[in-house]
Structure formats: structure tokens, C-alpha cells
Enzyme design. Structure first.
Site, mmCIF file in Angstrom:
data_model
loop_
_atom_site.group_PDB
_atom_site.id
_atom_site.type_symbol
_atom_site.label_atom_id
_atom_site.label_comp_id
_atom_site.label_asym_id
_atom_site.label_seq_id
_atom_site.Cartn_x
_atom_site.Cartn_y
_atom_site.Cartn_z
ATOM 1 N N ASN A 77 0.818 -1.213 0.000
ATOM 2 C CA ASN A 77 0.000 0.000 0.000
ATOM 3 C C ASN A 77 0.846 1.255 0.000
ATOM 4 O O ASN A 77 1.975 1.271 0.491
ATOM 5 C CB ASN A 77 -0.958 -0.022 1.198
ATOM 6 C CG ASN A 77 -0.391 0.682 2.400
ATOM 7 O OD1 ASN A 77 -0.552 1.891 2.557
ATOM 8 N ND2 ASN A 77 0.310 -0.067 3.246
ATOM 9 N N CYS A 139 6.319 3.487 8.746
ATOM 10 C CA CYS A 139 5.841 3.544 7.362
ATOM 11 C C CYS A 139 6.973 3.849 6.392
ATOM 12 O O CYS A 139 7.661 4.855 6.520
ATOM 13 C CB CYS A 139 4.739 4.596 7.226
ATOM 14 S SG CYS A 139 3.209 4.016 7.941
ATOM 15 N N ASN A 204 6.296 -3.063 10.997
ATOM 16 C CA ASN A 204 5.559 -2.234 10.061
ATOM 17 C C ASN A 204 5.809 -2.832 8.681
ATOM 18 O O ASN A 204 6.444 -3.872 8.547
ATOM 19 C CB ASN A 204 6.034 -0.780 10.169
ATOM 20 C CG ASN A 204 4.980 0.200 9.655
ATOM 21 O OD1 ASN A 204 4.481 0.050 8.544
ATOM 22 N ND2 ASN A 204 4.637 1.193 10.460
ATOM 23 N N CYS A 347 -0.264 -40.913 -0.489
ATOM 24 C CA CYS A 347 0.399 -40.412 -1.707
ATOM 25 C C CYS A 347 -0.565 -40.437 -2.891
ATOM 26 O O CYS A 347 -1.224 -41.449 -3.143
ATOM 27 C CB CYS A 347 1.625 -41.267 -2.025
ATOM 28 S SG CYS A 347 2.454 -40.803 -3.556
ATOM 29 N N CYS A 353 7.550 -34.563 -5.356
ATOM 30 C CA CYS A 353 8.667 -34.807 -4.437
ATOM 31 C C CYS A 353 9.856 -35.362 -5.217
ATOM 32 O O CYS A 353 10.997 -34.948 -5.016
ATOM 33 C CB CYS A 353 8.248 -35.778 -3.328
ATOM 34 S SG CYS A 353 7.599 -37.354 -3.935
ATOM 35 N N CYS A 357 13.410 -33.340 -5.742
ATOM 36 C CA CYS A 357 14.622 -33.956 -5.199
ATOM 37 C C CYS A 357 15.607 -34.280 -6.324
ATOM 38 O O CYS A 357 16.803 -34.024 -6.217
ATOM 39 C CB CYS A 357 14.252 -35.222 -4.427
ATOM 40 S SG CYS A 357 15.607 -35.861 -3.439
ATOM 41 N N CYS A 388 10.915 -32.138 0.009
ATOM 42 C CA CYS A 388 9.790 -32.963 -0.448
ATOM 43 C C CYS A 388 8.551 -32.723 0.401
ATOM 44 O O CYS A 388 7.432 -32.663 -0.112
ATOM 45 C CB CYS A 388 10.174 -34.434 -0.450
ATOM 46 S SG CYS A 388 10.817 -35.041 1.117
#
Lengths: 437, 453
Positions: A77, A139, A204, A347, A353, A357, A388
């Protein structure tokens, strides 16, 4: 039944969920709605000096990033402090506090780094009978160009100086709100403490450009083709905030300094994590701005139910419980050995995974066994990195299980040593060799 | 016309009903729907959906391209493997192919909507006529293709990409094959099959000659002598008969003819349908005919299948679609005799069947179901006219893994080959792969002999 009443530096609220100083707390209308929804307190949107108020842009003030299903993950913002007249805010604050005596109302203040400016505004705020003040040193956008906000929070000497003035000119509790846009959060926190602050609140927002419009090549939010860095918040910043809270909580100089935790609190679980790392309460903004004030119901019930389940009676039973477990890397136990394990029933065979890997880590997960699509950890290759676990779309399908002492680590061929041994003692550490000589 | 009139009549419904009944079965996902649906894809490694797709479309990639706001890139990913990806998105039995093996089924019983996402991307590309491929420099080689169905079109496009000149001969008035004549109307609305033919042939170098039937208007040896290569991609022109008494009565029709007529008739109120319709068969054709009979206003539509539900070739999804449309599916019933009255169908005598010792047998228990119209959908056959010396297997053309027939210079693919699977997407894969084989052969022949030092 869990008691989640909160006493933060003497400011009492029925629960530890405060709305942070931000757009949701800019006026009585919003704050009344928040209190009706159940919020324990608010930090009113930051007040500026007496006189013509700041002005905001008239175009977009926010930008965002999203996860799957367009869940908002991070909000950016460029809105400034309140653009309403000081006295209008003060009048409404007084009225709201009068109507909601059991809720916390804290005034956020940002005036120039001059003693007179603080001396002038503090009595006006005190007159509203709100519970305390929060110094906005955080800010990162707009106001920082005018030497306020994060421009102060980035200079520990200024923090100490202003906090000292505030403690001198008001009896109200002082909460110093810190900017994360620094290299080491402990320095501003220590400065605030030296100045006599009652508490710090953090984080902040983080300086950010949230996205770029690839047609106009303007940063977003785009104001007629130009953009400026904004302040980043929401779920994405929580890990940064948790670390900074923990750093202050475990620092010898600031140990015990009350902390109001801020940064991506979206669920009760997030709040509990902040509390565990040393926060006395939490402040919320983005979650409310995403889902409305009702989300506090989930936070309250979730926290209570968890506390009941675990036997925590009060917030004091939680606050700081994880601090002692935050340590430096060099003290982590290098004899601790864990291996990934895939629950074959859970699974779904997406193979993520394996490819994570295989491509990017240690080649420790099969993709085919006996000609059948099958994902299994090869313990002799697994370093227990947890990637994984993190990329698996099914919760608890892959777990990282510690090898018990005495068991063989198939990767190293060594038996798991039950003793604790860290890097400072490790033979590969040149410093440790020096120490040994 | 009377909604409940007996006999086979046109105009049973109000105009608005026809319009609603034959509208798009699954309207295209809008952008938001596509983004939500694409979010569900896990981008699996060695994705099962991709393996299950006969054309091996890189499904995780094309879905990820949709999710990142790149539908045209997504369409190219699809077309790279399957130039008829638009039709396949509409007619593929995804529930038994890619979506059946989606890993989302394991945890949630609900796959990623791969078919709908494919349609989203391909529609965007086709509606803007975005062409992704350019014809290579002309090789001077010519290839004849017989049949402008999915196999022929896929082969033609791939050959054109390689720079060969293609002439497609098709016996029908329009190109497209089953896509044009054999798909249920609500699966390919707005003349999609014809638009797809235009999209595919827009690459250039492809000429389609309609009304040209092999064995009638030209011979295989004509093609072999006039062209550098020949690809046979004919469909199944013959229809199995019931072999029971009364089959020649008025009101006994082939389901494939009914489906074709319906597709080719713009004003559906002109297509006559019985008040009580019986469809014999258990495949997709039976389902398509039965549903559309219902949509035309038949009061009672019954599919009679001589085996059990689990034996039906039509997918569960298609069966459910039929029953949701009010079609009654009856199993273990075999036709014994078609009952006539004044030369017209009045009903069908059926006998209950059962499996005994691994064989399907009649139980002896029989009955009559009243009907005005009987549609036969018990399979189509390959009529092998004009194929001379080609070797056959299981009544169809025998090919090797590259689509080469027993005669050099002639390739084949689609429903006409022994390994044909009666699926648009398989035909596309076979046409495409045969085209690559043809290209290799033509280019090898065109290579000058290697100079020897």
C-alpha cells in the site's frame, strides 16, 4: 476454559487481537464495527500534526500478489497516515473509548522529529483518555520522504530521542512501532528501550514494488503510469516478522521488553506463533482488509480451543514459550538425523517430491519401482532436507522422521550418536580447531 | 405436430425447445472459470494425464500456461501434439483418458477439468484464427490421403508442415469424417467440425477433393503411381446388422445414419423421430443416438444392451448423461425379432440373456417392447473395397508401429487399421505419426547419395 484476556503494558483488552494502525481504524464507523465484531482493541490510524491534513493519491493505493485460487498472499500500500483533520479523529477516539471501555484504544502518532511537535500533540491525545500511544517509526512510503515514519525508525538515535520526549511529556504507555527496513532489528529495539519505551510493536510494512504492469511498464499500483514503492504486508511477510520478534525476544539487552506482534497474522495459529516467540499480543490488518472483521471470531475460537486442548490457561502460559528454542545456527545439533518418509496410502502420485529432489536436491526419491509409478525415499541418499515435505500437495503425506540414537544412517554409514554436538565443536570448523590448540 | 403422435414424425417440439436441446453441451469456460480450474493442476512430474493421452499432449504445461494468462501459448502446446485439439477437447472421453488418471482423483475424487481447459485454450486460438505453423519450403513431394477425417487431417497438416503437397480424397460432400457426420450435435455446435477443417488446412499445401471414393472414382494404384506417398485414413462405412426377422421393416434405421442426418440438418424440427424409440447397442453411438432421439421429442427412448452395464463401451459419464436426459438403459436383453404391423415397426421381441460358463446365452425368457422406431448401433465395419494387395488383420488394414502397411509407399491410420481404437484422438495420433514416417521416407529418398572420399 482458556482465559484469553490480555494485559499489555497495563492496557487491558478482552482478547489479544488488536487491529493495527491502518485503513480499518481510520474512523469511528470502522472501529465501532470492529468492536461489535469482537476485536479486543485497535490502534487508531496514525495521527499527524495539527493543521491541514496530509492528502492521499486519488488513484489505486494497493497492489497484491496472490496464490492459488487468487488467495491474497501479500498486499502493498501507498496510503499515508490519516488524511482527516486531527480534531475530528481525537473527538471520535474519545467517543469510541467512552462507548467501549473494555476495549483497548491506542493512538498512533507520527509528527516531525522535533521536541515541540511531540510536546504539542501528546496532551491532545491524552485528553481523549485512550489507553496508550504507538509511535509510528515504520511507514516506509511517502511519509519517510518527509523525514518521518521509517526515516526515524532507521536511525536508532532518533528513536531513543523521540521515545524519551514521549515518556517525558505523557503518562500514557508508549509502544514504539519499528520498521523492518533495516539490517538488524535489535538496534532500533535497543534504542527504544534505552529511550524508556514500554513496548515495541513490529513489524511495520516492508518497502516493496508488488508488480509491474507489462503493458504500460508502470509499477503497480499505478498512478497515471507512475508508481512508487509501497509498504508490503499480509501472509507473505509473516516469516520476516516472526524472526524479528524472536530476535528482540532473545536479545540480552531487550529481553523481557513487551512486544506487540504484527505481520501477516491471518489465523489463530499465526497469532499463537507470534505469542510463542515472545509477543504479548498481536495486531492484524491485512486479514481484516481481505475478509472483513468477522475473521476475529475464527481467531478467538481457534486460540481458545487450542489452549483448552493443550491445557494452557492464560496467554502468559504461551507467551515466549518458543523463545528459548530459537538459537544460532552454530548451536544446532549436528548429530540430529532425520529422514523423509512417504505415506503410501496418502500419496496421490503427483511426483513433485521426486522431481524436486531429482532436479534440485539429492536424488533421493524414486519415481518408478518395478516398472510401476512409485515414490519412495532412498534413505541412503536422503539428507533430510525437508524439500519434499514442503512441495507435497497433501498434508502429512511426507513426514521427516528422526532416526533414533543407535540406528544406522544409511547415507553416511554411521550410527546415530545420542550426544549433542554443534558446529562450534566440529572438526571441520577452523575456529574450533584453533580453540582446541 | 403432435408431441405424442404415434409413428415417426418431425416437429414434435416447439422451435425454442429444439434450440435449447441442441445447444452446446458444455459451454466454454470463461476466463475466470479457466483460471480457477487451472489452479487445481499440480504440474505433476511425468504426468499420468499426459501418458494417458493418445496424442501425448503436455497437459501440465498447457494448463500452467492458462493459469499464467497465456492461452495462446497453451493452444500451441496442445496443437504441437494434436492439431485437432479443439475437437478432441469436445469429444474425447476424458473420463476414461486424461481425467481418469488425474492425481486429484486419488484425494478428492474430482479431476482437473482437462477437457474443458483444452477447449478454453484452443477456442481462443481458433476464434482469432491464430496459426502457429508455417509450411516448410516446398519439397516437391506429393502425398495422397484417402479420407478427410481426424486421421487424414492430422496427417495432412503434419505433411504440409514438412513442405509436402497433400491431396485429400473424401467420399462425402464435406470434409471432417466422423467429426462432421458422426458426433452428437450438442458436442460440436456452430459448425465446429467445418471450422476446424478450415483452421487445419489454412497452413496451405492441402487440397481436399470431395465426392471421391476409393474403388469408385480412383484406385489405390492410381494414387501409388501419381503420388510419392499414400496415406489411408478411411472410416468404417459398414454397419453391423441385427440378423433378426423384421430388420427390413420401415422404421428400422442405422444409428449412424440418424446421427449424420441430424448433424447435417440445420432445422432440427425437420428430423423425424419415433414416439417410442429403441436403440440396440452399448457404445457411444447408441448413447448419442438415444440422447438425441430424446432431444428431438421422443416420449420414450430405451437402450437395449445384451450384456451388463460394466460391459458397455460407452463410458459411465456417457451413460449418466443418457439417463439424465431421460433415456432408459436396459441390460441383458438381446433382440430376437422385430415385430411389424402394416410393414412398419410396432415393437421388438427381446430375450433376456445371461453369462453361463463364460458364454453369453439366452435364458429363454422373452417379451415384446412396443416401439415406432428401432435404431441399430451394434458396431460398424470396415468395407475393404479397392485395397487390393494390402494385408489385413481383424478385418482391417495391418500396419506396423509407424503406420506402414504391407505395401511400400502406403501408410494407414485411424479406424481403418487393425489397431484402431474408435477414438478421434487415437486417429489423430496415428495420422500424425504416419505423416512423420512418410516424411522420413520421402526425405531419405530425396537425399543425394553420400559422397565417399
Amino acid at each position: 476454559m482458556a482465559d484469553i484476556r490480555n494485559n499489555f503494558v497495563g492496557i487491558k483488552s478482552p482478547n489479544p487481537f488488536w487491529l493495527a494502525s491502518a485503513p480499518p481504524t481510520d474512523k469511528a464507523y470502522n472501529v465501532e464495527r470492529a468492536f461489535k465484531a469482537g476485536w479486543g482493541g485497535v490502534v487508531w490510524k496514525t495521527l499527524g500534526e495539527e493543521g491541514p491534513p496530509v492528502v492521499n493519491v486519488n488513484g489505486p493505493r494497493y497492489g497484491a500478489i496472490w496464490g492459488a485460487d487468487r488467495r491474497l498472499l501479500g498486499l502493498n500500500n501507498i496510503e499515508l497516515i490519516t488524511d482527516r483533520d486531527l480534531y475530528t479523529n481525537l473527538r471520535e477516539m474519545k467517543e469510541v473509548k467512552k462507548n467501549w471501555p473494555d476495549r483497548a484504544v491506542v493512538a498512533s502518532i507520527m509528527v516531525p522529529c522535533e521536541e515541540q511537535a511531540w510536546k504539542a500533540i501528546l496532551p491532545l491525545v491524552e485528553e481523549t483518555e485512550v489507553d496508550g500511544i504507538e509511535l509510528n517509526f515504520g511507514c516506509p512510503h511517502g511519509m519517510s520522504e518527509r523525514r518521518m515514519g521509517s526515516a526515524v525508525g532507521q536511525v536508532p538515535e532518533y528513536i531513543e530521542m523521540v521515545v524519551r520526549w514521549c515518556k517525558q511529556y505523557t503518562r500514557m504507555p508508549v509502544i514504539t512501532k519499528l520498521t523492518p527496513n533495516i539490517t538488524d532489528i535489535r538496534h532500533p529495539a535497543r534504542a527504544a528501550k534505552r529511550g524508556g519505551t514500554d513496548a515495541v510493536s513490529l513489524i511495520n510494512t516492508i518497502s516493496s514494488i508488488v508488480s509491474v504492469d507489462l503493458d504500460s511498464f508502470s509499477p503497480n499500483p499505478s498512478i497515471g503510469g507512475k508508481g512508487s514503492h509501497g509498504g508490503y504486508c499480509g501472509p507473505a511477510v509473516k516469516p520476516i516478522a516472526l524472526n524479528m520478534v524472536a530476535e528482540i525476544a532473545r536479545d540480552a539487552e531487550t529481553y523481557g521488553l513487551p512486544i506487540s506482534g504484527i505481520g501477516g497474522v491471518t489465523t489463530w495459529r499465526d497469532a499463537a506463533e507470534f505469542l510463542a516467540l515472545g509477543a504479548g499480543n498481536v495486531q492484524v490488518c491485512t486479514a481484516a482488509m481481505t475478509y472483513g472483521f468477522k475473521i476475529v471470531e475464527e481467531m478467538i475460537t481457534g486460540l481458545c480451543d487450542w489452549m483448552d486442548e493443550k491445557g494452557h490457561r492464560t496467554l502468559d502460559d504461551i507467551t515466549g514459550r518458543a523463545v528459548q528454542n530459537v538459537t544460532d545456527w552454530q548451536y544446532l545439533n549436528l548429530n540430529y538425523i532425520a529422514k523423509a518418509h512417504i505415506d503410501q496410502d496418502a500419496c496421490i502420485k503427483c511426483g513433485r517430491c521426486h522431481i524436486a529432489c531429482e532436479d534440485t536436491s539429492h536424488q533421493a526419491i524414486t519415481n518408478m519401482v518395478d516398472g510401476v509409478r512409485h515414490f519412495e525415499v532412498m534413505e541412503e541418499e536422503c539428507v533430510g532436507c525437508n524439500l519434499c515435505v514442503n512441495v507435497c500437495p497433501v498434508e502429512n503425506c511426507i513426514t521427516l522422521d528422526a532416526l533414533p540414537a543407535g540406528q544406522l544412517d544409511q547415507r553416511t554409514g554411521k550410527v546415530v550418536d545420542p550426544s549433542y554436538a554443534n558446529w562450534t565443536q566440529h572438526p571441520n570448523n577452523p575456529m574450533s580447531r584453533e580453540a582446541a590448540e | 405436430m403432435d408431441r405424442l403422435g404415434n409413428g415417426i414424425e418431425a416437429g414434435r417440439l416447439a422451435p425454442a425447445e429444439y434450440e435449447a436441446n441442441f445447444a452446446d453441451l458444455h459451454p466454454r469456460l470463461d476466463r475466470h472459470e479457466a483460471l480457477v480450474a487451472s489452479d487445481r493442476c499440480y504440474f505433476c512430474y511425468d504426468a499420468p494425464c499426459m501418458t494417458a493421452c493418445p496424442t501425448a499432449i503436455d497437459i501440465p504445461l498447457f494448463i500452467r500456461q492458462i493459469s499464467t494468462g497465456n492461452p495462446l501459448g497453451s493452444a500451441k502446446t496442445i496443437f504441437d501434439q494434436n492439431i485437432l485439439g479443439g475437437m478432441c477437447a469436445r469429444v474425447c472421453p476424458t473420463e476414461t483418458l486424461c481425467e481418469q488418471v488425474c492425481v486429484r482423483n486419488t484425494a478428492e475424487d474430482r479431476p482437473v477439468e482437462i477437457g474443458k481447459l483444452q477447449r478454453y485454450a484452443t477456442d481462443i486460438a481458433m476464434e482469432t484464427n491464430r496459426q502457429f505453423y508455417q509450411r516448410a519450403v516446398s519439397t516437391g513431394k506429393t502425398v495422397a490421403i484417402v479420407g478427410a477425417g481426424p486421421a487424414g487431417l492430422a496427417a495432412a497438416h503434419r505433411l504440409a508442415r514438412h513442405g509436402h503437397s497433400v491431396v485429400i480424397f473424401d467420399a462425402r460432400e464435406k470434409a471432417g469424417g466422423l467429426n462432421e457426420y458422426g458426433i452428437a450435435t450438442y458436442k460440436a455446435v456452430d459448425d465446429f467440425a467445418a471450422r476446424e477443417v478450415d483452421y487445419v488446412t489454412a497452413i496451405g499445401g492441402i487440397e481436399i477433393r470431395n465426392g471421391q471414393a476409393l474403388g469408385r472414382d480412383f484406385s489405390l494404384s492410381d494414387l501409388s503411381t501419381q503420388y510419392d506417398g499414400v496415406f489411408l485414413g478411411m472410416g468404417l462405412a459398414g454397419v453391423n446388422g441385427l440378423g433378426v426377422e423384421g430388420e427390413d421393416l420401415q422404421g428400422v434405421d442405422d444409428a449412424v445414419d440418424f446421427i449424420a442426418v441430424l448433424r447435417q440438418t440445420a432445422d432440427k424440427s425437420l428430423v423425424p423421430i419415433g414416439r417410442r424409440v429403441i436403440v440396440i447397442g452399448g457404445g457411444m453411438t447408441a448413447i448419442d443416438a438415444a440422447i438425441q432421439a430424446k432431444l428431438l421429442g421422443a416420449e420414450e427412448v430405451t437402450i437395449c444392451y445384451r450384456r451388463g452395464k460394466e460391459n458397455m463401451n460407452a463410458s459411465t459419464y456417457e451413460q449418466d448423461l443418457a439417463t439424465a436426459n431421460g433415456v432408459i438403459i436396459r441390460h441383458w436383453l438381446a433382440p430376437k425379432k422385430i415385430v411389424g404391423e402394416d410393414g412398419r415397426v410396432a415393437g421388438i421381441e427381446v430375450e433376456y440373456t445371461a453369462m453361463r460358463d463364460g458364454r453369453l446365452v439366452g435364458t429363454g425368457e422373452a417379451g415384446v417392447i412396443a416401439a415406432d422406431q428401432i435404431m441399430k448401433a451394434i458396431g460398424q465395419t470396415f468395407s475393404a473395397s479397392g485395397l487390393g494387395a494390402l494385408q489385413f488383420e481383424r478385418g482391417k488394414i495391418m500396419v506396423d508401429v509407424e503406420g506402414r502397411t504391407s505395401v511400400e509407399g502406403i501408410w494407414a491410420g485411424g479406424d481403418c487399421i487393425g489397431t484402431g481404437e474408435d477414438l478421434t484422438v487415437s486417429a489423430v495420433a496415428q495420422g500424425r505419426d504416419a505423416a512423420e514416417s512418410i516424411n522420413r521416407a520421402l526425405m531419405a529418398a530425396a537425399q543425394p547419395a553420400m559422397a565417399v572420399a
